[in-house]
Design a protein around this motif. Sequence first.
Motif, PDB file in Angstrom:
ATOM      1  N   ARG A  32       0.851  -1.182   0.000  1.00 23.77           N
ATOM      2  CA  ARG A  32       0.000   0.000   0.000  1.00 23.77           C
ATOM      3  C   ARG A  32       0.890   1.236   0.000  1.00 23.77           C
ATOM      4  NH1 ARG A  32      -4.941  -0.100   4.088  1.00 23.77           N
ATOM      5  NH2 ARG A  32      -3.340  -0.535   5.656  1.00 23.77           N
ATOM      6  N   GLN A  33       0.417   2.270  -0.682  1.00 25.47           N
ATOM      7  CA  GLN A  33       1.246   3.458  -0.897  1.00 25.47           C
ATOM      8  C   GLN A  33       0.627   4.687  -0.247  1.00 25.47           C
ATOM      9  OE1 GLN A  33       1.919   5.593  -4.921  1.00 25.47           O
ATOM     10  NE2 GLN A  33       3.655   4.178  -4.742  1.00 25.47           N
ATOM     11  N   THR A  34       1.496   5.530   0.264  1.00 28.79           N
ATOM     12  CA  THR A  34       1.067   6.804   0.835  1.00 28.79           C
ATOM     13  C   THR A  34       2.136   7.847   0.522  1.00 28.79           C
ATOM     14  OG1 THR A  34       0.298   7.870   2.874  1.00 28.79           O
ATOM     15  CG2 THR A  34       2.168   6.391   3.077  1.00 28.79           C
ATOM     16  N   GLY A  35       1.731   9.102   0.424  1.00 26.43           N
ATOM     17  CA  GLY A  35       2.701  10.134   0.060  1.00 26.43           C
ATOM     18  C   GLY A  35       2.271  11.513   0.516  1.00 26.43           C
ATOM     19  N   CYS A  36       3.199  12.448   0.395  1.00 28.09           N
ATOM     20  CA  CYS A  36       2.950  13.825   0.830  1.00 28.09           C
ATOM     21  C   CYS A  36       3.637  14.810  -0.116  1.00 28.09           C
ATOM     22  CB  CYS A  36       3.474  14.032   2.257  1.00 28.09           C
ATOM     23  SG  CYS A  36       3.320  15.739   2.870  1.00 28.09           S
ATOM     24  N   LEU A  37       2.949  15.883  -0.427  1.00 27.31           N
ATOM     25  CA  LEU A  37       3.518  17.015  -1.161  1.00 27.31           C
ATOM     26  C   LEU A  37       3.505  18.214  -0.226  1.00 27.31           C
ATOM     27  CD1 LEU A  37       4.357  18.796  -3.579  1.00 27.31           C
ATOM     28  CD2 LEU A  37       1.926  18.875  -4.234  1.00 27.31           C
ATOM     29  N   ALA A  38       4.671  18.844  -0.053  1.00 28.15           N
ATOM     30  CA  ALA A  38       4.765  19.972   0.877  1.00 28.15           C
ATOM     31  C   ALA A  38       5.462  21.157   0.218  1.00 28.15           C
ATOM     32  CB  ALA A  38       5.534  19.557   2.136  1.00 28.15           C
ATOM     33  N   ASP A  39       4.915  22.348   0.451  1.00 30.77           N
ATOM     34  CA  ASP A  39       5.568  23.592   0.048  1.00 30.77           C
ATOM     35  C   ASP A  39       6.419  24.080   1.213  1.00 30.77           C
ATOM     36  OD1 ASP A  39       4.360  23.849  -2.523  1.00 30.77           O
ATOM     37  OD2 ASP A  39       2.501  24.471  -1.543  1.00 30.77           O
ATOM     38  N   LEU A  40       7.668  24.410   0.928  1.00 28.29           N
ATOM     39  CA  LEU A  40       8.584  24.878   1.960  1.00 28.29           C
ATOM     40  C   LEU A  40       9.049  26.294   1.653  1.00 28.29           C
ATOM     41  CD1 LEU A  40      10.913  21.737   2.245  1.00 28.29           C
ATOM     42  CD2 LEU A  40       8.766  22.159   3.446  1.00 28.29           C
ATOM     43  N   THR A  41       9.378  27.008   2.705  1.00 25.54           N
ATOM     44  CA  THR A  41      10.020  28.317   2.572  1.00 25.54           C
ATOM     45  C   THR A  41      11.441  28.197   3.093  1.00 25.54           C
ATOM     46  OG1 THR A  41       7.915  29.478   2.877  1.00 25.54           O
ATOM     47  CG2 THR A  41       9.943  30.749   3.193  1.00 25.54           C
ATOM     48  N   GLY A  42      12.406  28.556   2.249  1.00 27.39           N
ATOM     49  CA  GLY A  42      13.811  28.441   2.615  1.00 27.39           C
ATOM     50  C   GLY A  42      14.277  29.573   3.509  1.00 27.39           C
ATOM     51  N   PRO A  43      15.535  29.536   3.923  1.00 26.38           N
ATOM     52  CA  PRO A  43      16.079  30.568   4.819  1.00 26.38           C
ATOM     53  C   PRO A  43      16.003  31.980   4.244  1.00 26.38           C
ATOM     54  CG  PRO A  43      17.531  28.657   4.720  1.00 26.38           C
ATOM     55  CD  PRO A  43      16.495  28.448   3.665  1.00 26.38           C
ATOM     56  N   ASP A  44      16.035  32.086   2.903  1.00 29.65           N
ATOM     57  CA  ASP A  44      15.983  33.420   2.291  1.00 29.65           C
ATOM     58  C   ASP A  44      14.589  33.782   1.812  1.00 29.65           C
ATOM     59  OD1 ASP A  44      15.764  31.612   0.265  1.00 29.65           O
ATOM     60  OD2 ASP A  44      17.311  32.493  -1.025  1.00 29.65           O
ATOM     61  N   GLY A  45      13.572  32.965   2.160  1.00 28.20           N
ATOM     62  CA  GLY A  45      12.199  33.249   1.774  1.00 28.20           C
ATOM     63  C   GLY A  45      11.773  32.648   0.451  1.00 28.20           C
ATOM     64  N   ALA A  46      12.686  31.966  -0.241  1.00 25.87           N
ATOM     65  CA  ALA A  46      12.362  31.374  -1.536  1.00 25.87           C
ATOM     66  C   ALA A  46      11.550  30.093  -1.350  1.00 25.87           C
ATOM     67  CB  ALA A  46      13.644  31.073  -2.318  1.00 25.87           C
ATOM     68  N   SER A  47      10.859  29.695  -2.427  1.00 28.51           N
ATOM     69  CA  SER A  47       9.969  28.534  -2.383  1.00 28.51           C
ATOM     70  C   SER A  47      10.700  27.258  -2.785  1.00 28.51           C
ATOM     71  CB  SER A  47       8.782  28.767  -3.324  1.00 28.51           C
ATOM     72  OG  SER A  47       7.958  27.614  -3.389  1.00 28.51           O
ATOM     73  N   TRP A  48      10.585  26.213  -1.948  1.00 23.54           N
ATOM     74  CA  TRP A  48      11.129  24.887  -2.207  1.00 23.54           C
ATOM     75  C   TRP A  48       9.972  23.895  -2.221  1.00 23.54           C
ATOM     76  CZ3 TRP A  48      16.710  23.544  -1.090  1.00 23.54           C
ATOM     77  CH2 TRP A  48      17.491  24.694  -0.949  1.00 23.54           C
ATOM     78  N   LYS A  49      10.217  22.715  -2.779  1.00 21.86           N
ATOM     79  CA  LYS A  49       9.205  21.665  -2.829  1.00 21.86           C
ATOM     80  C   LYS A  49       9.768  20.380  -2.213  1.00 21.86           C
ATOM     81  CE  LYS A  49       5.727  23.470  -5.311  1.00 21.86           C
ATOM     82  NZ  LYS A  49       4.322  23.518  -4.856  1.00 21.86           N
ATOM     83  N   LEU A  50       8.862  19.598  -1.610  1.00 14.71           N
ATOM     84  CA  LEU A  50       9.258  18.330  -1.007  1.00 14.71           C
ATOM     85  C   LEU A  50       8.177  17.291  -1.271  1.00 14.71           C
ATOM     86  CD1 LEU A  50      11.336  16.904   0.954  1.00 14.71           C
ATOM     87  CD2 LEU A  50       9.767  17.512   2.788  1.00 14.71           C
ATOM     88  N   TYR A  51       8.600  16.109  -1.705  1.00 15.25           N
ATOM     89  CA  TYR A  51       7.685  15.003  -1.974  1.00 15.25           C
ATOM     90  C   TYR A  51       8.153  13.765  -1.209  1.00 15.25           C
ATOM     91  CZ  TYR A  51       6.588  17.850  -6.136  1.00 15.25           C
ATOM     92  OH  TYR A  51       6.233  18.874  -6.986  1.00 15.25           O
ATOM     93  N   THR A  52       7.205  13.010  -0.676  1.00 17.29           N
ATOM     94  CA  THR A  52       7.536  11.717  -0.073  1.00 17.29           C
ATOM     95  C   THR A  52       6.586  10.659  -0.634  1.00 17.29           C
ATOM     96  OG1 THR A  52       6.024  11.829   1.833  1.00 17.29           O
ATOM     97  CG2 THR A  52       8.191  12.878   2.073  1.00 17.29           C
ATOM     98  N   THR A  53       7.116   9.474  -0.859  1.00 17.86           N
ATOM     99  CA  THR A  53       6.306   8.327  -1.260  1.00 17.86           C
ATOM    100  C   THR A  53       6.759   7.127  -0.460  1.00 17.86           C
ATOM    101  OG1 THR A  53       6.069   9.166  -3.520  1.00 17.86           O
ATOM    102  CG2 THR A  53       5.568   6.846  -3.156  1.00 17.86           C
ATOM    103  N   ALA A  54       5.837   6.506   0.261  1.00 17.61           N
ATOM    104  CA  ALA A  54       6.159   5.345   1.084  1.00 17.61           C
ATOM    105  C   ALA A  54       5.342   4.151   0.612  1.00 17.61           C
ATOM    106  CB  ALA A  54       5.866   5.633   2.556  1.00 17.61           C
TER     107      ALA A  54
END
Length: 229
Positions: free
Chosen positions: A102-124
């Motif tokens: 069975r699969q589960t995952g997450c998409l997250a928007d991150l803010t970096g140290p300088d305020g810029a936008s980063w992305k993070l994905y997880t799949t388990a």
Amino acid sequence: MRRSRDAELRRARVAALIASAVTTVTVAVSGCSGGQDGGGAAGSSGKLAARAPGVHSWTGTPCAPLTGEPLAKGFTVGSTTDSADPDVREDIGEGDARPRYRQTGCLADLTGPDGASWKLYTTADVYEESAPADRAYRIKHDLDRVHGRGPERVHETAYAKPVDDQGRPGRALLLWNGDLLLTVTAYGPYGSKAHDVREGLRDLVENTARLVEDALRDRDAPSPVPSTP
């Protein structure tokens, strides 16, 4: 008689020196390994340490482990999207084998140290048995190696590789542990250079992998029997 006594004294001194050296090395190794068992704070930049294979459980809230503490120094988590499919899937196994997971995952928007936008994905992917998860990990590892996409070894059962998404440099980490096959991918801001975001990407994927693996681990279940290669 005197020569025999001198020889015995020399052997005793050598034995004492060896015992002293062994004790010194043991103490040094113990001191260096402290705090590296994978249980450190997520915000730290320590190497991702291997853990003994464990049993893991599927979750309907895969983003929850990412919101408790900073994933890396200076990063904050913004909006998150859970992707949790409770239906059992079948993997493409060897011969007639159809291992289930069975699969589960997450998409997250991150803010970096300088305020810029980063992305993070997880799949388990949580398998019903350990051996198919191990086999799936090794297949992915071999494919990435054949196609020249790394892999950069993180520890015995985890590796990382560079990725890119329309000009966003990124890093993906694949980890196998027991019945769990986990993928964590992070992307830097648009227009950023790979060498400028390398450290942030490394810390994000390694700390996130540690958090997710720990959150999915079923501590009441007995450890699985290690599969033979």
